[in-house]
Design a protein around this motif. Structure first.
Motif, short mmCIF file in Angstrom:
data_model
loop_
_atom_site.label_atom_id
_atom_site.label_comp_id
_atom_site.label_asym_id
_atom_site.label_seq_id
_atom_site.Cartn_x
_atom_site.Cartn_y
_atom_site.Cartn_z
N THR A 21 5.01 14.14 30.49
CA THR A 21 4.41 14.95 31.56
C THR A 21 5.24 16.20 31.88
OG1 THR A 21 5.56 13.62 33.21
CG2 THR A 21 3.31 12.96 32.68
N THR B 65 3.13 21.78 43.56
CA THR B 65 2.37 20.53 43.51
C THR B 65 1.58 20.52 42.20
OG1 THR B 65 0.76 19.18 44.72
CG2 THR B 65 0.44 21.54 44.82
N LEU B 66 1.27 19.35 41.69
CA LEU B 66 0.55 19.28 40.41
C LEU B 66 -0.83 19.91 40.52
CD1 LEU B 66 1.43 15.64 39.25
CD2 LEU B 66 2.21 17.79 38.21
N GLU B 67 -1.19 20.66 39.47
CA GLU B 67 -2.50 21.30 39.45
C GLU B 67 -3.50 20.38 38.73
OE1 GLU B 67 -3.86 25.69 39.31
OE2 GLU B 67 -3.04 25.16 37.36
N LYS C 107 -7.03 17.80 38.22
CA LYS C 107 -7.40 16.45 38.64
C LYS C 107 -6.34 15.45 38.22
CE LYS C 107 -12.32 16.43 39.18
NZ LYS C 107 -13.52 15.61 38.96
N LYS C 108 -6.40 14.29 38.82
CA LYS C 108 -5.38 13.27 38.55
C LYS C 108 -5.42 12.85 37.08
CE LYS C 108 -4.90 11.72 43.22
NZ LYS C 108 -5.62 12.86 43.78
N LEU C 109 -4.24 12.46 36.58
CA LEU C 109 -4.11 12.02 35.19
C LEU C 109 -4.86 10.72 34.95
CD1 LEU C 109 -0.24 12.33 34.66
CD2 LEU C 109 -2.01 13.99 34.11
N VAL D 297 3.64 7.64 38.52
CA VAL D 297 2.44 8.43 38.89
C VAL D 297 1.42 7.47 39.50
CG1 VAL D 297 0.76 10.15 38.10
CG2 VAL D 297 2.91 9.86 36.83
N ALA E 22 -0.93 7.64 41.56
CA ALA E 22 -2.31 8.06 41.79
C ALA E 22 -3.12 8.19 40.50
CB ALA E 22 -2.33 9.39 42.54
N ALA E 23 -2.48 7.97 39.36
CA ALA E 23 -3.20 8.13 38.09
C ALA E 23 -4.38 7.16 38.02
CB ALA E 23 -2.26 7.88 36.92
N ARG E 24 -5.44 7.60 37.32
CA ARG E 24 -6.56 6.71 37.01
C ARG E 24 -6.21 5.94 35.74
NH1 ARG E 24 -7.22 8.15 41.76
NH2 ARG E 24 -9.04 9.36 42.38
N ARG F 186 -9.94 15.70 32.84
CA ARG F 186 -8.58 15.19 33.09
C ARG F 186 -7.74 15.14 31.82
NH1 ARG F 186 -8.74 12.15 38.04
NH2 ARG F 186 -10.86 11.85 38.76
#
Ligand code: PRP
Ligand code: URA
Length: 220
Positions: free
Chosen positions: A56, A77-79, A81-83, A103, A105-107, A136
């Motif tokens: 990453t 902050t990360l740009e 959508k979530k990974l 991470v 919040a990752a899917r 994503r």
């Protein structure tokens, strides 16, 4: 981290080698056949944090306005959508857990594949993924890239479901597998902690670490 380009026939085999000393040290303990199932699982989880950091490393950042206790600031902050982390079952889950620690919040996508012991073809038995894969970055995780049949099948499946931006992360890769994966999916970069010597006649990575799933779960 270093970029390895090994000449293998007409097509160069290309993968990014994560050669951090902590990764290499932990990998050596995992390779040792005397290492227990419990230690193997713990080390895989620890290594996955370090590998996640490298895979990453170049994610794009934007800024957001926040207030610290002292002043307002534009903070990174990360740009996007979530990974998505796509775990190739079973052994991919050993990498997945540590990556989710980093991470949260990752899917997550799960792809159930096993290698037929005779043909070494990948056989799918499960697939579940978020709907909007096309928006994503999808990081496919599996500790072993041997013939690459499983990795190629996993990426084929994710692309059929709309994924366009993918990376493949593993612990050990065989030169033969890297070359086949590069040819099948030239748009998907490989990250690995080691590139071993070769595959044996049963499709196992040499020197390798044995069967990753069996060593993780004590099934042999
Ligand atoms: C292992 C490994 C990869 C695959 C690699 O899984 O986790 O998915 O083999 O081999 P390949 O590159 O030749 O396809 P396995 O099929 O043993 O399933 P398991 O994780 O359920 O044990
Ligand atoms: N799968 C494993 O778990 N180990 C190998 O060496 C090859 C495929």
């Amino acid at each position: 981290m270093s970029e390895e380009k090994k000449a293998a026939g007409a097509t160069p085999a290309k993968a990014t080698l994560v050669d951090h000393p902590l990764v290499q040290h932990k990998l050596t303990i995992m390779r040792n056949k005397e290492t227990s199932t419990a230690s193997f699982r713990r080390l895989l989880r620890e290594i996955s944090l370090l590998l996640c950091y490298e895979v990453t490393r170049d994610l794009e950042l934007t800024t957001t306005r926040i207030e610290t206790p002292l002043v307002p600031m534009e903070a990174p902050t990360l740009e996007g959508k979530k990974l998505v982390f796509a775990s190739v079952l079973r052994a991919g889950n050993g990498l997945l857990e540590g990556m989710l620690d980093l991470v949260p919040a990752a899917r997550v996508a799960h792809i159930g594949l096993y290698r037929d012991h005779d043909t070494l073809e990948a056989v799918e038995y499960y697939f579940k993924a978020p709907q909007d894969l096309g928006d994503r970055l999808v990081i496919v995780v599996d500790p072993m890239l041997a013939t690459a049949n499983s990795a190629i099948a996993a990426v084929d499946r994710l692309k059929r479901r709309g994924a366009t931006n993918l990376r493949f992360l593993c612990l050990l890769a065989a030169p033969e597998g890297i070359k086949r994966f590069n040819a099948a999916h030239p748009d998907v970069p490989i990250f690995t902690a080691a590139i071993d010597s070769h595959l044996n006649d049963k499709g196992y990575i040499v020197p390798g670490l044995g069967d990753a799933g069996d060593r993780m779960y004590g099934t042999k």
